[in-house]
Design a protein around this motif. Structure first.
Motif, mmCIF file in Angstrom:
data_model
loop_
_atom_site.group_PDB
_atom_site.id
_atom_site.type_symbol
_atom_site.label_atom_id
_atom_site.label_comp_id
_atom_site.label_asym_id
_atom_site.label_seq_id
_atom_site.Cartn_x
_atom_site.Cartn_y
_atom_site.Cartn_z
ATOM 1 N N ASP A 263 1.024 -1.100 0.156
ATOM 2 C CA ASP A 263 0.032 -0.298 0.141
ATOM 3 C C ASP A 263 0.889 1.106 -0.021
ATOM 4 O O ASP A 263 1.842 1.311 0.565
ATOM 5 C CB ASP A 263 -0.895 -0.074 1.223
ATOM 6 C CG ASP A 263 -1.789 -0.921 1.500
ATOM 7 O OD1 ASP A 263 -2.264 -1.568 -0.019
ATOM 8 O OD2 ASP A 263 -2.261 -1.568 2.227
ATOM 9 N N GLY A 264 0.387 2.260 -0.670
ATOM 10 C CA GLY A 264 1.137 3.427 -0.695
ATOM 11 C C GLY A 264 0.662 4.498 -1.512
ATOM 12 O O GLY A 264 -0.447 4.263 -2.497
ATOM 13 N N ARG B 202 5.421 6.982 -1.272
ATOM 14 C CA ARG B 202 5.472 6.794 0.080
ATOM 15 C C ARG B 202 4.619 5.315 0.231
ATOM 16 O O ARG B 202 3.608 4.942 -0.640
ATOM 17 C CB ARG B 202 4.239 7.582 0.966
ATOM 18 C CG ARG B 202 5.275 9.107 1.109
ATOM 19 C CD ARG B 202 4.217 9.841 1.700
ATOM 20 N NE ARG B 202 4.759 11.325 1.646
ATOM 21 C CZ ARG B 202 4.313 12.481 2.112
ATOM 22 N NH1 ARG B 202 3.073 12.471 2.550
ATOM 23 N NH2 ARG B 202 4.702 13.617 2.294
ATOM 24 N N SER C 207 3.231 2.453 2.746
ATOM 25 C CA SER C 207 2.621 2.110 3.963
ATOM 26 C C SER C 207 2.950 1.007 4.644
ATOM 27 O O SER C 207 3.182 -0.134 4.127
ATOM 28 C CB SER C 207 1.192 2.180 4.093
ATOM 29 O OG SER C 207 0.685 3.255 3.427
ATOM 30 N N SER D 75 4.478 4.824 13.108
ATOM 31 C CA SER D 75 2.979 4.688 12.805
ATOM 32 C C SER D 75 2.156 5.970 13.061
ATOM 33 O O SER D 75 1.084 6.087 12.896
ATOM 34 C CB SER D 75 2.650 3.412 13.766
ATOM 35 O OG SER D 75 2.761 3.890 15.113
ATOM 36 N N GLY E 155 0.723 5.673 9.434
ATOM 37 C CA GLY E 155 1.276 4.174 9.098
ATOM 38 C C GLY E 155 2.203 4.232 7.871
ATOM 39 O O GLY E 155 2.507 3.124 7.559
ATOM 40 N N GLN E 156 2.550 5.131 7.508
ATOM 41 C CA GLN E 156 3.580 5.437 6.381
ATOM 42 C C GLN E 156 5.029 5.405 6.881
ATOM 43 O O GLN E 156 5.522 6.210 7.695
ATOM 44 C CB GLN E 156 3.348 6.597 5.461
ATOM 45 C CG GLN E 156 2.097 6.501 4.781
ATOM 46 C CD GLN E 156 1.904 7.783 3.969
ATOM 47 O OE1 GLN E 156 2.149 8.939 4.479
ATOM 48 N NE2 GLN E 156 0.828 7.555 2.910
ATOM 49 N N TYR F 251 9.851 7.995 6.632
ATOM 50 C CA TYR F 251 8.973 9.151 6.450
ATOM 51 C C TYR F 251 8.966 10.023 7.621
ATOM 52 O O TYR F 251 8.991 9.247 8.720
ATOM 53 C CB TYR F 251 7.607 8.098 6.082
ATOM 54 C CG TYR F 251 6.422 9.329 6.134
ATOM 55 C CD1 TYR F 251 6.308 10.222 4.973
ATOM 56 C CD2 TYR F 251 5.608 9.808 7.274
ATOM 57 C CE1 TYR F 251 5.572 11.164 4.694
ATOM 58 C CE2 TYR F 251 4.600 10.721 7.053
ATOM 59 C CZ TYR F 251 4.337 11.481 5.953
ATOM 60 O OH TYR F 251 3.676 12.556 5.680
#
Length: 316
Positions: A33-34, A58, A60, A73, A77-78, A120
């Motif tokens: 995911d991102g 980015r 996740s 987190s 969450g990234q 991140y």
């Protein structure tokens, strides 16, 4: 908006927070995911196509395990971000490429870029990874620029710091790796005849496979290759109890060519090693094991003893 034709490259592209879910429509690969942002502005110039690009990605976190990604987190969450910036130019800027005579080859344009990779929320200059590349392109039959396989290229990745953000960008669920890592990867030559040099070190590594209940601690790793394609790696680890693991591996015949036939020689030693941390299974092993031969037909050898073992069957 994009136009590609022989001698002409023109593209203006802008993406804002494009979800990686979009790419899952076109592949069955396990894509994390991102989100993706991109800004591309390539236009014709007096001496050839030129322009700039910026790409920000980015990724996740898939799961927060034992604080591995707890610090990230708080940022939704990234845990991993890559930022690349660069330009398209009719002439290369790298001195090693400039001196190769490629400037006189007609029809080639150069895609050059540099950027940062890492956690991140961390300032780009403080991130663990730095990336740079220089790739020669030549318009294909449709006009779309494709890598020129015979011209020299350059790429470099340097990583120094916690390995967890880089591992989190790999789509492997329920498996987590932490530890301090130093990685230098350099690519040169051409796509027809690439040259790859790699040095990698890790200390205080920790690997956890949640699904299979495997826990390995104290991982240290040293790996490097030569210009001839030989790779040597030394690995040591423990099981958090009293067991230890040591591995020495040598891989030969790796040059990056399609005709490569790599061969592996691996020897490992276990001393009451018990990586399984499960309620239903416990086993400690000692002895030696090995893998030998071409990667397509490896032979496994072992001389192991079970120091102790326990299998708990539910209901008994």
């Amino acid at each position: 908006d994009a136009t590609f034709a022989p001698g002409k490259i023109e593209a203006q592209v802008k993406l804002e927070d494009l979800s990686f879910e979009f790419f899952k429509l076109f592949t069955d690969a396990n894509i994390p995911d991102g989100q993706l942002k991109a800004n591309v502005d390539f236009r014709p110039g007096s001496s050839g196509p030129q322009g700039t690009f910026t790409v920000q990605s980015r990724v996740s976190a898939t799961q927060d395990v034992s604080g591995v990604v707890a610090a990230a987190s708080t940022a939704g969450g990234q845990v991993f971000e890559a930022l690349l910036e660069g330009n398209l130019s009719p002439t290369p800027s790298a001195p090693s490429v400039q001196g190769s005579g490629v400037r006189r080859l007609p029809g080639i344009v150069w895609l050059e870029g540099s950027g940062t990779l890492g956690s991140y929320g961390v300032l780009p200059q403080a991130r663990q990874g730095q990336l740079s590349f220089q790739l020669p392109l030549r318009p294909g039959s449709s006009g779309i620029p494709l890598p020129e396989s015979s011209a020299p290229m350059e790429a470099r990745l340097h990583w120094n710091g916690e390995i967890a953000p880089l591992w989190q960008a790999i789509p492997v669920s329920d498996r987590h790796l932490t530890g301090q890592a130093l990685i230098d990867l350099n690519v040169s030559g051409s796509m027809n005849s690439p040259k790859l040099l790699v040095e990698a070190y890790m200390a205080n590594g920790h690997f956890q496979d949640i699904t299979n209940g495997i826990l390995i601690n104290g991982i240290t790793l040293e790996a490097r290759n030569t210009a001839q394609g030989d790779v040597r790696a030394l690995i040591a680890a423990n099981d958090s109890l009293s067991g230890n693991l040591a591995v020495e591996a040598n891989l030969t015949g790796v040059s990056g060519k399609a005709t490569d036939r790599p061969e592996l020689t691996l020897r490992g030693q276990l001393d009451r090693f018990s990586p399984s941390h499960r309620d239903d299974l416990r086993m400690a092993l000692s002895g030696i094991f090995g893998l030998n031969g071409p990667l397509s037909a490896l032979k496994v050898t072992s001389d192991l003893i079970v120091n102790e073992g326990e299998l708990n069957i539910a209901g008994n």
